[in-house]
Design a protein around this motif. Structure first.
Motif, PDB file in Angstrom:
ATOM      1  N   MET A  32       0.858  -1.115  -0.027  1.00  0.00           N
ATOM      2  CA  MET A  32       0.047   0.138  -0.110  1.00  0.00           C
ATOM      3  C   MET A  32       0.901   1.370  -0.055  1.00  0.00           C
ATOM      4  O   MET A  32       2.056   1.230   0.579  1.00  0.00           O
ATOM      5  CB  MET A  32      -0.854   0.025   1.310  1.00  0.00           C
ATOM      6  CG  MET A  32      -2.117  -1.253   1.226  1.00  0.00           C
ATOM      7  SD  MET A  32      -2.913  -1.284   2.651  1.00  0.00           S
ATOM      8  CE  MET A  32      -3.576  -2.577   2.350  1.00  0.00           C
ATOM      9  N   ALA A  33       0.472   2.136  -0.679  1.00  0.00           N
ATOM     10  CA  ALA A  33       1.322   3.454  -0.724  1.00  0.00           C
ATOM     11  C   ALA A  33       1.735   4.247   0.576  1.00  0.00           C
ATOM     12  O   ALA A  33       0.634   4.316   1.520  1.00  0.00           O
ATOM     13  CB  ALA A  33       0.732   4.267  -1.810  1.00  0.00           C
ATOM     14  N   THR A  34       2.811   4.540   0.801  1.00  0.00           N
ATOM     15  CA  THR A  34       3.173   5.382   1.973  1.00  0.00           C
ATOM     16  C   THR A  34       2.822   6.760   1.616  1.00  0.00           C
ATOM     17  O   THR A  34       2.580   7.147   0.650  1.00  0.00           O
ATOM     18  CB  THR A  34       4.354   5.116   2.226  1.00  0.00           C
ATOM     19  OG1 THR A  34       5.379   5.840   1.234  1.00  0.00           O
ATOM     20  CG2 THR A  34       5.094   3.701   2.247  1.00  0.00           C
ATOM     21  N   THR A  50       8.830   9.993  -1.862  1.00  0.00           N
ATOM     22  CA  THR A  50       8.471   9.110  -2.698  1.00  0.00           C
ATOM     23  C   THR A  50       8.787   9.633  -4.095  1.00  0.00           C
ATOM     24  O   THR A  50       8.652  10.796  -4.510  1.00  0.00           O
ATOM     25  CB  THR A  50       6.660   9.096  -2.855  1.00  0.00           C
ATOM     26  OG1 THR A  50       6.235   8.612  -1.747  1.00  0.00           O
ATOM     27  CG2 THR A  50       6.579   8.159  -3.923  1.00  0.00           C
ATOM     28  N   HIS A  88       7.957  -1.103   1.061  1.00  0.00           N
ATOM     29  CA  HIS A  88       6.942  -0.453   1.580  1.00  0.00           C
ATOM     30  C   HIS A  88       5.750  -0.521   1.155  1.00  0.00           C
ATOM     31  O   HIS A  88       4.535   0.130   1.651  1.00  0.00           O
ATOM     32  CB  HIS A  88       7.508   1.037   1.014  1.00  0.00           C
ATOM     33  CG  HIS A  88       8.719   1.585   1.376  1.00  0.00           C
ATOM     34  ND1 HIS A  88       9.105   2.300   2.590  1.00  0.00           N
ATOM     35  CD2 HIS A  88       9.898   1.528   0.749  1.00  0.00           C
ATOM     36  CE1 HIS A  88      10.365   2.516   2.676  1.00  0.00           C
ATOM     37  NE2 HIS A  88      10.932   2.214   1.533  1.00  0.00           N
ATOM     38  N   TYR A  89       5.230  -1.565   0.470  1.00  0.00           N
ATOM     39  CA  TYR A  89       4.022  -1.818   0.087  1.00  0.00           C
ATOM     40  C   TYR A  89       3.506  -3.034   0.590  1.00  0.00           C
ATOM     41  O   TYR A  89       2.192  -3.483   0.497  1.00  0.00           O
ATOM     42  CB  TYR A  89       4.015  -1.745  -1.567  1.00  0.00           C
ATOM     43  CG  TYR A  89       4.279  -0.456  -2.115  1.00  0.00           C
ATOM     44  CD1 TYR A  89       3.442   0.334  -2.421  1.00  0.00           C
ATOM     45  CD2 TYR A  89       5.816  -0.221  -2.157  1.00  0.00           C
ATOM     46  CE1 TYR A  89       3.781   1.637  -2.988  1.00  0.00           C
ATOM     47  CE2 TYR A  89       5.891   1.136  -2.874  1.00  0.00           C
ATOM     48  CZ  TYR A  89       5.060   2.175  -3.181  1.00  0.00           C
ATOM     49  OH  TYR A  89       5.180   3.329  -3.796  1.00  0.00           O
ATOM     50  N   THR A  90       4.233  -3.895   1.177  1.00  0.00           N
ATOM     51  CA  THR A  90       3.698  -5.458   1.569  1.00  0.00           C
ATOM     52  C   THR A  90       3.227  -5.179   2.956  1.00  0.00           C
ATOM     53  O   THR A  90       3.498  -4.431   3.678  1.00  0.00           O
ATOM     54  CB  THR A  90       4.830  -6.379   1.497  1.00  0.00           C
ATOM     55  OG1 THR A  90       5.998  -5.818   2.167  1.00  0.00           O
ATOM     56  CG2 THR A  90       5.266  -6.690  -0.054  1.00  0.00           C
ATOM     57  N   LEU A 109       1.613  -8.462  -1.519  1.00  0.00           N
ATOM     58  CA  LEU A 109       1.454  -7.381  -2.248  1.00  0.00           C
ATOM     59  C   LEU A 109       0.239  -7.090  -3.001  1.00  0.00           C
ATOM     60  O   LEU A 109      -0.089  -7.970  -3.760  1.00  0.00           O
ATOM     61  CB  LEU A 109       2.899  -7.086  -3.029  1.00  0.00           C
ATOM     62  CG  LEU A 109       2.763  -5.962  -3.996  1.00  0.00           C
ATOM     63  CD1 LEU A 109       3.245  -4.875  -3.356  1.00  0.00           C
ATOM     64  CD2 LEU A 109       3.709  -6.421  -5.035  1.00  0.00           C
ATOM     65  N   SER A 134      -2.102  -1.092  -4.207  1.00  0.00           N
ATOM     66  CA  SER A 134      -0.876  -0.606  -3.472  1.00  0.00           C
ATOM     67  C   SER A 134      -0.682   0.973  -3.347  1.00  0.00           C
ATOM     68  O   SER A 134       0.182   1.610  -3.102  1.00  0.00           O
ATOM     69  CB  SER A 134       0.196  -1.239  -4.013  1.00  0.00           C
ATOM     70  OG  SER A 134       0.213  -2.543  -3.438  1.00  0.00           O
ATOM     71  N   TYR A 180      -4.686   2.708   7.358  1.00  0.00           N
ATOM     72  CA  TYR A 180      -3.711   1.657   7.533  1.00  0.00           C
ATOM     73  C   TYR A 180      -3.554   1.246   8.802  1.00  0.00           C
ATOM     74  O   TYR A 180      -2.939   0.011   9.089  1.00  0.00           O
ATOM     75  CB  TYR A 180      -2.421   2.285   7.280  1.00  0.00           C
ATOM     76  CG  TYR A 180      -1.963   2.585   5.871  1.00  0.00           C
ATOM     77  CD1 TYR A 180      -2.939   2.651   5.007  1.00  0.00           C
ATOM     78  CD2 TYR A 180      -0.691   2.800   5.155  1.00  0.00           C
ATOM     79  CE1 TYR A 180      -2.728   2.775   3.454  1.00  0.00           C
ATOM     80  CE2 TYR A 180      -0.393   3.260   4.000  1.00  0.00           C
ATOM     81  CZ  TYR A 180      -1.425   3.078   3.201  1.00  0.00           C
ATOM     82  OH  TYR A 180      -1.100   3.707   1.806  1.00  0.00           O
TER      83      TYR A 180
END
Length: 516
Positions: A1-3, A8, A81-83, A93, A99, A138
């Motif tokens: 998932m995006a931080t 970035t 960063h996405y898992t 993922l 994500s 999140y």
């Protein structure tokens, strides 16, 4: 998932789209989602048009990594960063848009995990306006500093009553995911014990051993004499196919040999068993047999005088072993009733919800799950408790289902292969009512069931009961009484109290004087 960190990286193509409204050629799916660059966040998912509430926005397949794959490779890349942790301990993922949803303390999108199909379903929780970012929650344990502060994070739209139940779903899912984050990457078959379990077994009061004839508790059972021993194997095979066998007599031997006569123990049914007609045996009759196995040699000697009894020189109570996978099965059931009771909070019903899922080990016992709430307020009926309603629902379903559909495959084949004359077959009378409603099944309920419901569960032969909120004034599973621990009952089910987590989701408060 995006931080949501400001580190970035962005490509030149992404930069040209920054702060621009979604154009038609940027739309990525039928719901009108597109990708834009959010200030201090990086890429994010935005709406190009109005998205109504309860709209399925995206179904993202999930790519799973084994523990070794992730430890050796995945965690050293940007994928780290996405898992996130999947329910069986592997790292996952989300593909597609899954994500790229950013985090928000006031999300407008909820998500549900579908472990059977290895995907995640994202659904809008309210109306989403054009150019508005689609965000999910999140959890509380963030690995980055969220953009903005708690002071300036305000919901963009106030939730009306139609949106409220969906938002409460998010809270229950968040609670479930927070608990899942506490799990290490371990084998799902690993056994959990003691404090590692999310529940506490209630130890039933152990009865004193019966070491005199006056103390031995007995029950009435049907038996039949078999004069010729050559028919013993035939009758044992018939009994196995008849549906008469139950756990109630599992502590007793099936055959008693006395002098030249063998006697077969049949059942504890209230009606006279219908026996095959082509076997030379006597008529069935009732006898007194011990209710419990023997724990000592003295007890064994006395009970054998009534009927051959199993010698079990061990504890009378000990919970079975629970694996990580089975605990997750129970977590799913608890999360389910938490979501249901959250929705009831906006109605006039009492917030008590019961759930019987498909069994973890043997789905042949029940091919579907059942959920029921308390309906005393809407029906004006004092007996419409959640536990009573779910027993009634199971009964109605079984009544509408063909008897052969309810039986395991070996028994189905035995019925189909029975002779047409019924000499060794199973009569309709034997099949009807020989199976208890909840045999081998588990009940999850928000509040400790009352004495009436606890006794109904005992009569239904439920395997175990899990409750979240104890009811010390009215509960029948350890509150004001403990029904399965009473002396003389012919069935005992296990009881567990689900541990409450501080700050986690919990059922609504119920007055202590109310029978749940």
């Amino acid at each position: 998932m995006a931080t949501t960190s400001n580190s970035t990286s962005t490509s030149s193509g992404e930069l040209c789209a920054k702060n621009l409204s979604c154009r038609s050629n940027w739309v990525l799916n039928r719901e009108g989602c597109c990708i834009k660059i959010a200030e201090d966040k990086g890429r994010g998912v935005y709406a190009s048009r109005v998205i109504p509430p309860q709209t399925v926005i995206e179904v993202s397949p999930v790519l799973l990594f084994t523990r070794n794959e992730y430890e050796d490779y995945g965690r050293h890349t940007i994928l780290d960063h996405y898992t996130f942790k999947w329910r069986d301990g592997r790292m996952a993922l989300a593909l597609g848009l899954g994500s790229l949803f950013n985090h928000s303390g006031h999300p407008n999108v909820s998500y549900t995990i579908d472990p059977a199909h290895y995907c995640i379903r994202y659904t809008s929780t309210r109306t989403i306006n054009p150019d508005e970012e689609l965000c999910i929650f999140y959890g509380h344990k963030l690995w980055f500093d969220p953009v903005g502060t708690a002071a300036n994070l305000e919901p963009q739209v106030c939730l009306d009553q139609s949106d409220q139940s969906a938002f409460l779903d998010i809270l229950a899912i968040d609670h479930e995911m927070d608990e899942a984050e506490q799990w290490d990457i371990r084998d799902p078959n690993d056994i959990l014990e003691g404090e590692a379990l999310p529940f506490i077994w209630k130890k039933l009061q152990i009865d004193e051993e019966e070491e005199s004839m006056e103390d031995i508790r007995t029950m009435q059972a049907w038996a039949v004499d078999i004069p010729d021993s050559k028919y013993i194997a035939t009758m044992l095979k018939w009994l196995k196919q008849s549906g008469l066998e139950s756990d109630t007599l599992s502590h007793l031997k099936r055959i008693r040999k006395k002098d030249s006569i063998s006697t077969l123990l049949l059942s504890v049914s209230s009606s006279v068993p219908v026996l095959p007609t082509n076997v030379d045996i006597g008529d069935p009759y009732r006898i007194s047999v011990p209710c419990n196995p023997a724990l000592t040699q003295t007890s064994l000697f006395l009970k054998n005088m009534l009927w051959p009894t199993v010698y079990a020189p061990r504890r009378k109570w000990e919970p079975e072993k629970w694996s990580i996978a089975k605990v997750q099965w129970a977590r799913d059931a608890i999360s389910h009733i938490l979501r249901k009771t959250a929705r009831i909070m906006s109605s006039d019903e009492l917030p008590v919800v019961a759930h019987v899922p498909k069994p973890f080990e043997d789905e042949a016992l029940l091919s579907r799950s059942f959920t029921a709430g308390d309906t005393r307020m809407s029906t004006g009926h004092p007996l419409r408790h959640a536990a009573m309603n779910i027993i009634r629902d199971v009964a109605d379903w079984r009544a509408k289902t063909s008897p052969t559909d309810l039986l395991p495959d070996p028994l189905k084949s035995a019925i189909s292969e029975s002779p047409s004359d019924g000499s060794l077959g199973i009569s309709d009378t034997l099949c009807n009512g020989t199976n208890y409603l909840l045999t081998g099944l588990t009940l999850f309920i928000t509040h400790e069931p009352c004495i009436m419901c606890s006794m109904a569960l005992l009569h239904s032969r439920v395997k175990e009961v899990f409750y979240i909120v104890p009811m010390p004034q009215t509960g029948g599973c350890g509150g004001s009484a403990c029904l399965p621990a009473l002396k003389g009952v012919n069935h005992r089910y296990s009881i567990a109290h689900w541990r409450s987590i501080e700050g986690g989701a919990a059922p609504a408060h119920l007055d202590e004087q109310i029978d749940a």
